[in-house]
Design a protein around this motif. Structure first.
Motif, PDB file in Angstrom:
ATOM      1  N   HIS A 152       0.811  -1.219   0.000  1.00 57.64           N
ATOM      2  CA  HIS A 152       0.000   0.000   0.000  1.00 57.64           C
ATOM      3  C   HIS A 152       0.844   1.268   0.000  1.00 57.64           C
ATOM      4  CE1 HIS A 152       0.988  -0.839   4.208  1.00 57.64           C
ATOM      5  NE2 HIS A 152       0.846   0.452   4.427  1.00 57.64           N
ATOM      6  N   VAL A 153       2.150   1.155   0.267  1.00 57.89           N
ATOM      7  CA  VAL A 153       2.998   2.344   0.400  1.00 57.89           C
ATOM      8  C   VAL A 153       3.309   2.919  -0.982  1.00 57.89           C
ATOM      9  CG1 VAL A 153       5.212   3.233   1.193  1.00 57.89           C
ATOM     10  CG2 VAL A 153       3.989   1.527   2.559  1.00 57.89           C
ATOM     11  N   VAL A 154       2.963   4.188  -1.169  1.00 57.27           N
ATOM     12  CA  VAL A 154       3.236   4.925  -2.402  1.00 57.27           C
ATOM     13  C   VAL A 154       4.059   6.162  -2.050  1.00 57.27           C
ATOM     14  CG1 VAL A 154       1.175   4.097  -3.607  1.00 57.27           C
ATOM     15  CG2 VAL A 154       1.024   6.145  -2.181  1.00 57.27           C
ATOM     16  N   PRO A 155       4.622   6.860  -3.039  1.00 53.59           N
ATOM     17  CA  PRO A 155       5.483   8.013  -2.739  1.00 53.59           C
ATOM     18  C   PRO A 155       4.821   9.094  -1.897  1.00 53.59           C
ATOM     19  CG  PRO A 155       5.770   7.353  -5.012  1.00 53.59           C
ATOM     20  CD  PRO A 155       4.639   6.524  -4.478  1.00 53.59           C
ATOM     21  N   SER A 156       3.488   9.195  -1.962  1.00 54.22           N
ATOM     22  CA  SER A 156       2.785  10.215  -1.173  1.00 54.22           C
ATOM     23  C   SER A 156       2.857   9.938   0.322  1.00 54.22           C
ATOM     24  CB  SER A 156       1.315  10.274  -1.593  1.00 54.22           C
ATOM     25  OG  SER A 156       1.180  10.577  -2.953  1.00 54.22           O
ATOM     26  N   PHE A 157       2.987   8.673   0.719  1.00 50.84           N
ATOM     27  CA  PHE A 157       2.882   8.298   2.130  1.00 50.84           C
ATOM     28  C   PHE A 157       4.079   8.794   2.937  1.00 50.84           C
ATOM     29  CE2 PHE A 157      -0.325   4.564   2.427  1.00 50.84           C
ATOM     30  CZ  PHE A 157      -1.224   5.277   1.644  1.00 50.84           C
ATOM     31  N   THR A 158       3.824   9.100   4.199  1.00 54.21           N
ATOM     32  CA  THR A 158       4.846   9.669   5.077  1.00 54.21           C
ATOM     33  C   THR A 158       6.049   8.760   5.241  1.00 54.21           C
ATOM     34  OG1 THR A 158       2.891  10.416   6.325  1.00 54.21           O
ATOM     35  CG2 THR A 158       5.053  10.992   7.207  1.00 54.21           C
ATOM     36  N   SER A 159       5.814   7.456   5.349  1.00 59.50           N
ATOM     37  CA  SER A 159       6.910   6.534   5.591  1.00 59.50           C
ATOM     38  C   SER A 159       7.949   6.584   4.479  1.00 59.50           C
ATOM     39  CB  SER A 159       6.367   5.109   5.751  1.00 59.50           C
ATOM     40  OG  SER A 159       5.528   4.766   4.662  1.00 59.50           O
ATOM     41  N   ALA A 160       7.501   6.749   3.225  1.00 58.09           N
ATOM     42  CA  ALA A 160       8.446   6.865   2.114  1.00 58.09           C
ATOM     43  C   ALA A 160       9.259   8.153   2.229  1.00 58.09           C
ATOM     44  CB  ALA A 160       7.694   6.820   0.786  1.00 58.09           C
ATOM     45  N   LYS A 161       8.624   9.230   2.670  1.00 58.72           N
ATOM     46  CA  LYS A 161       9.311  10.506   2.834  1.00 58.72           C
ATOM     47  C   LYS A 161      10.363  10.415   3.949  1.00 58.72           C
ATOM     48  CE  LYS A 161       4.967  12.784   1.596  1.00 58.72           C
ATOM     49  NZ  LYS A 161       5.189  12.829   0.149  1.00 58.72           N
ATOM     50  N   VAL A 162      10.063   9.622   4.981  1.00 59.96           N
ATOM     51  CA  VAL A 162      11.026   9.437   6.070  1.00 59.96           C
ATOM     52  C   VAL A 162      12.293   8.766   5.541  1.00 59.96           C
ATOM     53  CG1 VAL A 162      11.481   8.130   8.184  1.00 59.96           C
ATOM     54  CG2 VAL A 162       9.355   9.431   7.949  1.00 59.96           C
ATOM     55  N   SER A 324      -8.393  -4.638   0.206  1.00 61.32           N
ATOM     56  CA  SER A 324      -7.079  -5.116  -0.209  1.00 61.32           C
ATOM     57  C   SER A 324      -6.161  -3.929  -0.478  1.00 61.32           C
ATOM     58  CB  SER A 324      -7.204  -5.963  -1.480  1.00 61.32           C
ATOM     59  OG  SER A 324      -7.446  -5.131  -2.611  1.00 61.32           O
ATOM     60  N   SER A 325      -4.892  -4.219  -0.738  1.00 58.96           N
ATOM     61  CA  SER A 325      -3.905  -3.163  -0.952  1.00 58.96           C
ATOM     62  C   SER A 325      -4.025  -2.510  -2.322  1.00 58.96           C
ATOM     63  CB  SER A 325      -2.494  -3.726  -0.776  1.00 58.96           C
ATOM     64  OG  SER A 325      -2.248  -4.772  -1.705  1.00 58.96           O
ATOM     65  N   LEU A 326      -5.058  -2.896  -3.128  1.00 57.47           N
ATOM     66  CA  LEU A 326      -5.298  -2.202  -4.389  1.00 57.47           C
ATOM     67  C   LEU A 326      -5.618  -0.736  -4.160  1.00 57.47           C
ATOM     68  CD1 LEU A 326      -7.479  -4.746  -6.409  1.00 57.47           C
ATOM     69  CD2 LEU A 326      -5.188  -3.940  -7.007  1.00 57.47           C
ATOM     70  N   VAL A 327      -6.176  -0.417  -2.983  1.00 63.79           N
ATOM     71  CA  VAL A 327      -6.532   0.958  -2.643  1.00 63.79           C
ATOM     72  C   VAL A 327      -5.868   1.315  -1.318  1.00 63.79           C
ATOM     73  CG1 VAL A 327      -8.730   0.808  -3.842  1.00 63.79           C
ATOM     74  CG2 VAL A 327      -8.630   0.257  -1.417  1.00 63.79           C
ATOM     75  N   ALA A 328      -5.990   2.582  -0.946  1.00 59.65           N
ATOM     76  CA  ALA A 328      -5.434   3.010   0.334  1.00 59.65           C
ATOM     77  C   ALA A 328      -6.261   2.399   1.469  1.00 59.65           C
ATOM     78  CB  ALA A 328      -5.458   4.531   0.433  1.00 59.65           C
ATOM     79  N   PRO A 329      -5.652   1.550   2.293  1.00 60.84           N
ATOM     80  CA  PRO A 329      -6.410   0.869   3.359  1.00 60.84           C
ATOM     81  C   PRO A 329      -6.503   1.714   4.618  1.00 60.84           C
ATOM     82  CG  PRO A 329      -4.175   0.026   3.292  1.00 60.84           C
ATOM     83  CD  PRO A 329      -4.259   1.075   2.207  1.00 60.84           C
ATOM     84  N   PHE A 330      -7.213   2.847   4.510  1.00 56.87           N
ATOM     85  CA  PHE A 330      -7.269   3.789   5.615  1.00 56.87           C
ATOM     86  C   PHE A 330      -8.279   3.367   6.678  1.00 56.87           C
ATOM     87  CE2 PHE A 330      -6.035   7.396   2.498  1.00 56.87           C
ATOM     88  CZ  PHE A 330      -4.700   7.068   2.628  1.00 56.87           C
ATOM     89  N   ALA A 331      -8.094   3.921   7.861  1.00 55.13           N
ATOM     90  CA  ALA A 331      -9.101   3.886   8.912  1.00 55.13           C
ATOM     91  C   ALA A 331      -9.932   5.160   8.806  1.00 55.13           C
ATOM     92  CB  ALA A 331      -8.438   3.786  10.279  1.00 55.13           C
ATOM     93  N   SER A 467     -13.632   1.900 -10.188  1.00 56.71           N
ATOM     94  CA  SER A 467     -13.514   0.491 -10.561  1.00 56.71           C
ATOM     95  C   SER A 467     -12.509  -0.237  -9.679  1.00 56.71           C
ATOM     96  CB  SER A 467     -13.093   0.377 -12.035  1.00 56.71           C
ATOM     97  OG  SER A 467     -14.103   0.865 -12.883  1.00 56.71           O
ATOM     98  N   THR A 468     -11.412   0.436  -9.362  1.00 56.38           N
ATOM     99  CA  THR A 468     -10.405  -0.152  -8.475  1.00 56.38           C
ATOM    100  C   THR A 468     -10.975  -0.386  -7.080  1.00 56.38           C
ATOM    101  OG1 THR A 468      -8.634   0.949  -9.706  1.00 56.38           O
ATOM    102  CG2 THR A 468      -8.088   0.138  -7.502  1.00 56.38           C
ATOM    103  N   MET A 469     -11.769   0.570  -6.598  1.00 58.35           N
ATOM    104  CA  MET A 469     -12.405   0.418  -5.282  1.00 58.35           C
ATOM    105  C   MET A 469     -13.307  -0.811  -5.264  1.00 58.35           C
ATOM    106  SD  MET A 469     -11.765   2.939  -2.991  1.00 58.35           S
ATOM    107  CE  MET A 469     -13.233   3.357  -2.062  1.00 58.35           C
ATOM    108  N   LYS A 470     -14.069  -1.002  -6.331  1.00 57.62           N
ATOM    109  CA  LYS A 470     -14.983  -2.145  -6.387  1.00 57.62           C
ATOM    110  C   LYS A 470     -14.218  -3.459  -6.367  1.00 57.62           C
ATOM    111  CE  LYS A 470     -18.727   0.253  -8.853  1.00 57.62           C
ATOM    112  NZ  LYS A 470     -19.501   0.343 -10.113  1.00 57.62           N
ATOM    113  N   ARG A 471     -13.100  -3.497  -7.100  1.00 57.72           N
ATOM    114  CA  ARG A 471     -12.301  -4.726  -7.114  1.00 57.72           C
ATOM    115  C   ARG A 471     -11.656  -4.989  -5.756  1.00 57.72           C
ATOM    116  NH1 ARG A 471     -10.533  -2.513 -12.034  1.00 57.72           N
ATOM    117  NH2 ARG A 471      -8.492  -2.014 -11.149  1.00 57.72           N
ATOM    118  N   ALA A 472     -11.257  -3.925  -5.076  1.00 52.75           N
ATOM    119  CA  ALA A 472     -10.552  -4.071  -3.795  1.00 52.75           C
ATOM    120  C   ALA A 472     -11.481  -4.476  -2.656  1.00 52.75           C
ATOM    121  CB  ALA A 472      -9.851  -2.762  -3.427  1.00 52.75           C
ATOM    122  N   CYS A 473     -12.727  -4.029  -2.708  1.00 55.61           N
ATOM    123  CA  CYS A 473     -13.644  -4.229  -1.585  1.00 55.61           C
ATOM    124  C   CYS A 473     -14.738  -5.249  -1.863  1.00 55.61           C
ATOM    125  CB  CYS A 473     -14.282  -2.892  -1.191  1.00 55.61           C
ATOM    126  SG  CYS A 473     -13.109  -1.580  -0.818  1.00 55.61           S
TER     127      CYS A 473
END
Length: 592
Positions: A152-162, A324-331, A467-473
């Motif tokens: 799920h980690v993409v360049p936008s996410f904080t962990s990648a910036k760290v 699934s990790s196809l989308v951002a698995p946020f809370a 469409s990606t959301m539908k496949r992921a959920c």
């Protein structure tokens, strides 16, 4: 006496705030006064830019700009409404029932931003924002190290910036005590982290599940930080130690400091008593902007979904089970899940087209030309048919894109021919209008076509996200209706275009700044829970269900014209095919 709650949304282009008076049914029995009950009483905003940079993929901001903006909007609301502090309420005597008391503040913040603080809670460098994609290689490295666990980690996410900071600015990283998100930092400052009286003893940052899940290092299923990921990124353990505490949806993270209350002009009776013993203006835990936007439109239970048209475009909906990790698995901000797809290329693309193709970046304004607006550009765009004569606009002007994960994508116009350019010029404005003045033509004669193609390109990108959301959920995300919010939602041409391309019914909450309103809702729910401590607490979602969330009368449905729908289907297939050939080495997107 009216209880007032202020919601603040600290965004990419500016900060917006609303002052909200909750419905009487959601307040405690000791309150009185129904003036403005269940509605926004006032609003304020302040803007700021990104820091200038010619580094590809870099997007940074000075956190001090956020604080200046927050101070500005709070002062404006306190002054306009004559707000008083809870301490003044308790001693106000006669006439207090006619006063407006500021009881709580909630903060929404742009997600994923990296704010690095030292031991004194001072920023060590500018904040790297959600739209900063310098960490593309670092994100790929984290995904590879996770062997399927951290996809799920993409360049936008904080962990990648760290990881990027550790590699590129080790001298900064060695001084880091806390790694927080934008809304966490604003909460810290409101609590007094930078006050002149040095109220730092024992002060530590806190965050919520929703915003923490956008860091990439929080596991919403296990409901805890993924320490093994943090230690993979930084074996020294500094990253794991820098993460803020996670609070619950109804928790209060602190209160406005005395210095903030005085500087804002809130009435505080100075009778010599210990200020620490007087009632305070509470600060709820806050959350990310998408989580708060869901609260603001009432998307707090499964079955509802939101499409937000802002600087970024987002689609999200509540789920009881993780995707699934196809989308951002946020809370979410209520204790459940908020699967989300975010595209970086949204209204900013239309801004760029307007300035470059219609206004020439202002180069002709001094020669009798009038400045074109988005409303003017939309009129020109409407002169051209769905599908834009076969012209495709790939809207990756940021540059880069988050969904799909194409950090090196760039904006592209394809399909131009002598024939369709001739058609575009023929259908464009031929006569000046009184509204635009004598020199009313766009700088570029095919500007209207390009504007419509850009709007269609953004819409195709959003449709692929759904469409990606539908496949992921799976069955957990099969919406038949979307609530549309954000600045772009007011464009009538875009409304119908989205309904046709998504082939879905669209509804429109009246309050466009849903993140600010959601933050105010959370502040009210947290205050109500604290007041009823020891009794059964009303959940955030139940509290919001008692509020009045107004919708526009208009409901936009897909066109009944099969030819129009087919033109959009063809345009979407062409968009997917050309975009994949240019930027995707792995798979070809499919229309579903």
């Amino acid at each position: 006496m009216d209880e007032i709650f202020i919601g603040i949304d600290v965004g990419t282009q500016g900060t917006k705030a609303v002052a909200y008076c909750p419905t009487s049914s959601s307040r405690g029995p000791s309150t009185s006064g129904d003036e403005g009950s269940g509605r926004i009483l006032a609003r304020a905003s302040a803007s700021y830019p990104l820091l200038p940079s010619d580094v590809p993929g870099r997007a940074e901001q000075d956190p001090a700009a956020w604080i200046d903006a927050v101070r500005s909007v709070l002062r404006a609301l306190v002054s306009e409404l004559g707000l008083i502090a809870p301490s003044a309420r308790s001693r106000d005597g006669e006439g207090s029932s006619r006063r407006r008391v500021l009881c709580g503040v909630g903060v929404s913040g742009q997600q994923h931003g990296m704010v690095l603080l030292d031991d004194a809670l001072q920023p060590l460098r500018p904040a790297k924002l959600w739209c900063d994609v310098e960490a593309a290689s670092e994100a790929a490295e984290i995904r590879a190290a996770g062997k399927g666990r951290w996809d799920h980690v993409v360049p936008s996410f904080t962990s990648a910036k760290v990881l990027w900071t550790i590699r590129n600015e080790p001298e900064i990283w060695e001084r880091v005590r806390w790694c927080v998100l934008p809304h966490d930092y604003v909460n810290l400052v409101l609590r007094g982290a930078q006050d002149e009286d040095g109220r730092l003893a024992g002060m530590a940052p806190a965050t919520d599940r929703g915003d923490a899940s956008g860091s990439g290092v929080f596991d919403p299923v296990a409901d805890r930080y993924c320490v093994d990921m943090a230690n993979e990124i930084d074996p020294s353990g500094r990253y794991a130690r820098s993460l803020p505490e996670i609070l619950g949806p109804l928790d209060i993270c602190g209160s406005l400091s005395p210095q903030w209350m005085k500087n804002l002009g809130l009435v505080i009776d100075d009778d010599g008593s210990d200020f620490s013993e007087t009632p305070r203006v509470s600060i709820s835990v806050g959350s990310g902007d998408n989580m708060c936007s869901a609260l603001g439109v009432g998307c707090v239970r499964p079955g509802t979904a939101v499409l937000s048209l802002g600087t970024s475009g987002t689609i999200f909906g509540v789920s009881h089970s993780p995707p699934s990790s196809l989308v951002a698995p946020f809370a979410d901000a209520c204790g459940k899940y908020l699967p989300l797809v975010c595209i970086m290329s949204c209204t900013g693309v239309l801004n760029s087209v307007l300035e470059s193709f219609f206004n020439g970046n202002g180069s002709n304004w001094g020669h009798g030309y009038q400045e074109w607006t988005h409303a003017d550009a939309t009129v020109e765009a409407a002169r051209h048919p769905p599908g834009c004569y076969g012209v495709s606009f790939l809207p990756f002007l940021t540059p880069g894109e988050r969904t799909p994960d194409w950090p090196h994508a760039s904006g592209t116009i394809l399909g131009l021919t002598a024939s369709n350019m001739s058609l575009a010029v023929k259908n464009s404005t031929k006569e000046t209008t009184s509204e635009m003045g004598e020199n009313s033509r766009p700088i570029n004669p095919i500007a209207g076509l390009i504007y419509r193609a850009a709007m269609e390109g953004i819409s195709y990108l959003l449709a692929e996200g759904v469409s990606t959301m539908k496949r992921a959920c799976g069955d957990g995300f099969q919406p038949t209706c979307l609530m549309v919010v954000g600045g772009g939602s007011s464009n009538q041409l875009w409304r119908q275009m989205l309904a046709d391309i998504l082939e879905m019914e669209l509804k429109f909450p009246k309050e466009k700044e849903s993140a600010s309103l959601g933050a105010a809702f959370q502040a009210g729910a947290a205050f109500n829970a604290a007041r009823n401590d020891g009794a059964t607490k009303v959940s955030v979602e139940d509290y919001i269900s008692l509020q009045q969330i107004e919708m526009e009368d208009e409901v936009v449905r897909p066109s009944s014209d099969g030819k129009t729908l087919q033109l959009y289907r063809n345009g979407r297939e062409q968009y997917c095919r050309t975009a994949a050939k240019l930027f995707d080495d792995h798979k070809l997107p499919t229309v579903t």
